[in-house]
Design a protein around this motif. Sequence first.
Motif, mmCIF file in Angstrom:
data_model
loop_
_atom_site.group_PDB
_atom_site.id
_atom_site.type_symbol
_atom_site.label_atom_id
_atom_site.label_comp_id
_atom_site.label_asym_id
_atom_site.label_seq_id
_atom_site.Cartn_x
_atom_site.Cartn_y
_atom_site.Cartn_z
ATOM 1 N N ASN A 1 0.807 -1.223 0.000
ATOM 2 C CA ASN A 1 0.000 0.000 0.000
ATOM 3 C C ASN A 1 0.843 1.278 0.000
ATOM 4 N N GLU A 2 2.024 1.175 -0.577
ATOM 5 C CA GLU A 2 2.874 2.358 -0.740
ATOM 6 C C GLU A 2 2.643 3.006 -2.105
ATOM 7 N N LYS A 3 2.525 2.161 -3.152
ATOM 8 C CA LYS A 3 2.295 2.653 -4.510
ATOM 9 C C LYS A 3 1.251 1.766 -5.195
ATOM 10 N N TRP A 4 0.232 2.403 -5.737
ATOM 11 C CA TRP A 4 -0.792 1.689 -6.496
ATOM 12 C C TRP A 4 -0.831 2.221 -7.927
ATOM 13 N N VAL A 5 -1.214 1.359 -8.857
ATOM 14 C CA VAL A 5 -1.509 1.810 -10.222
ATOM 15 C C VAL A 5 -2.909 1.326 -10.582
ATOM 16 N N SER A 6 -3.555 2.072 -11.450
ATOM 17 C CA SER A 6 -4.903 1.686 -11.874
ATOM 18 C C SER A 6 -5.131 2.122 -13.318
ATOM 19 N N ASP A 7 -6.078 1.483 -13.963
ATOM 20 C CA ASP A 7 -6.416 1.798 -15.350
ATOM 21 C C ASP A 7 -7.732 1.100 -15.672
ATOM 22 N N VAL A 8 -8.222 1.286 -16.875
ATOM 23 C CA VAL A 8 -9.449 0.641 -17.337
ATOM 24 C C VAL A 8 -9.149 -0.089 -18.637
ATOM 25 N N THR A 9 -9.661 -1.308 -18.763
ATOM 26 C CA THR A 9 -9.532 -2.040 -20.017
ATOM 27 C C THR A 9 -10.901 -2.493 -20.490
ATOM 28 N N GLU A 10 -10.994 -2.735 -21.786
ATOM 29 C CA GLU A 10 -12.275 -3.057 -22.422
ATOM 30 C C GLU A 10 -12.270 -4.469 -22.988
ATOM 31 N N PHE A 11 -13.411 -5.154 -22.842
ATOM 32 C CA PHE A 11 -13.621 -6.480 -23.433
ATOM 33 C C PHE A 11 -14.873 -6.422 -24.304
ATOM 34 N N ALA A 12 -14.825 -7.067 -25.452
ATOM 35 C CA ALA A 12 -15.993 -7.154 -26.325
ATOM 36 C C ALA A 12 -16.587 -8.550 -26.224
ATOM 37 N N VAL A 13 -17.874 -8.622 -25.905
ATOM 38 C CA VAL A 13 -18.585 -9.896 -25.806
ATOM 39 C C VAL A 13 -19.862 -9.782 -26.624
ATOM 40 N N ALA A 14 -19.917 -10.535 -27.724
ATOM 41 C CA ALA A 14 -21.049 -10.444 -28.653
ATOM 42 C C ALA A 14 -21.217 -8.978 -29.058
ATOM 43 N N ASP A 15 -22.363 -8.375 -28.782
ATOM 44 C CA ASP A 15 -22.569 -6.982 -29.154
ATOM 45 C C ASP A 15 -22.488 -6.057 -27.943
ATOM 46 N N GLN A 16 -21.863 -6.538 -26.866
ATOM 47 C CA GLN A 16 -21.732 -5.749 -25.645
ATOM 48 C C GLN A 16 -20.265 -5.499 -25.308
ATOM 49 N N LYS A 17 -20.044 -4.555 -24.383
ATOM 50 C CA LYS A 17 -18.710 -4.258 -23.887
ATOM 51 C C LYS A 17 -18.711 -4.410 -22.365
ATOM 52 N N LEU A 18 -17.596 -4.889 -21.855
ATOM 53 C CA LEU A 18 -17.405 -4.978 -20.411
ATOM 54 C C LEU A 18 -16.098 -4.280 -20.075
ATOM 55 N N TYR A 19 -16.114 -3.509 -19.007
ATOM 56 C CA TYR A 19 -14.934 -2.741 -18.608
ATOM 57 C C TYR A 19 -14.469 -3.191 -17.221
ATOM 58 N N LEU A 20 -13.153 -3.298 -17.074
ATOM 59 C CA LEU A 20 -12.536 -3.724 -15.815
ATOM 60 C C LEU A 20 -11.631 -2.620 -15.296
ATOM 61 N N SER A 21 -11.763 -2.317 -14.005
ATOM 62 C CA SER A 21 -10.925 -1.310 -13.359
ATOM 63 C C SER A 21 -10.274 -1.920 -12.114
ATOM 64 N N PRO A 22 -9.010 -2.346 -12.207
ATOM 65 C CA PRO A 22 -8.322 -2.896 -11.040
ATOM 66 C C PRO A 22 -7.431 -1.848 -10.366
ATOM 67 N N VAL A 23 -7.127 -2.078 -9.107
ATOM 68 C CA VAL A 23 -6.101 -1.312 -8.393
ATOM 69 C C VAL A 23 -5.006 -2.309 -8.044
ATOM 70 N N ILE A 24 -3.793 -2.054 -8.535
ATOM 71 C CA ILE A 24 -2.683 -2.990 -8.406
ATOM 72 C C ILE A 24 -1.612 -2.409 -7.490
ATOM 73 N N ASP A 25 -1.184 -3.214 -6.520
ATOM 74 C CA ASP A 25 -0.160 -2.792 -5.563
ATOM 75 C C ASP A 25 1.220 -3.132 -6.127
ATOM 76 N N LEU A 26 2.078 -2.136 -6.272
ATOM 77 C CA LEU A 26 3.402 -2.366 -6.848
ATOM 78 C C LEU A 26 4.346 -3.110 -5.909
ATOM 79 N N PHE A 27 3.967 -3.284 -4.657
ATOM 80 C CA PHE A 27 4.803 -4.054 -3.741
ATOM 81 C C PHE A 27 4.930 -5.496 -4.187
ATOM 82 N N ASP A 28 3.788 -6.087 -4.575
ATOM 83 C CA ASP A 28 3.786 -7.498 -4.953
ATOM 84 C C ASP A 28 2.961 -7.762 -6.212
#
Length: 223
Positions: free
Chosen positions: A56-83
Amino acid sequence: MVKEGITIAKKTVLRLMQDMNIKTKVRRKRYNSHRGTIGRVAGNVLNREFTAEEPNEKWVSDVTEFAVADQKLYLSPVIDLFDTSVVSYSMSTSPNTALTNKSLTNACQGLRPSQKPLVHTDQGFQYQHVSWAAILTKHGATPSMSRKGNCWDNAMAENFFGQLKTEMFYLQKFETVEDLETAIDEYIHWYNFERISTRLGGLAPMEYRTKTANATEAVTALC
């Protein structure tokens, strides 16, 4: 192999993979949430320093997109750079501020009072929004953003997305968004608790975190 005490050069592994025709899937075009300067843009405080001494010293985050049939799904993770563990994540069929705010809020709920992480993102509209800044301020976290058009400044988040899609998404066919959501849940659990990493000495992220915590407690007890 490292975990089992077997020493082998990476070039040897690559040569053997070529001999056996073992190849990764080609990574496709990434999702881009940049819409210009519409709010607060923070400086690149992280400056590609992708290591951390403590959780919990440094985190990174972003959004990525997935296409499923005629829909989109978005994922937003928070990643700890320690591990490189995924400390929190959220999914939605819309890449709105609610998606990113949820993952950040959930991640912050696990902080101790003394922990005030540096939180790095790109310049996506979600991260320029006042609601994102308010969550950071509430928890004493420091914002950091990649330079415009420079994905390497947030390489750890991009790397995670590439691994997830190569190791799971591109290998399966999903009929519904719900099926994909279940698969992502399962993948992230596997990634955190079972997927070994050479960077972590052949341990999974949570194995590494537990081992480090136990070692720290042992040293503290001796002192």
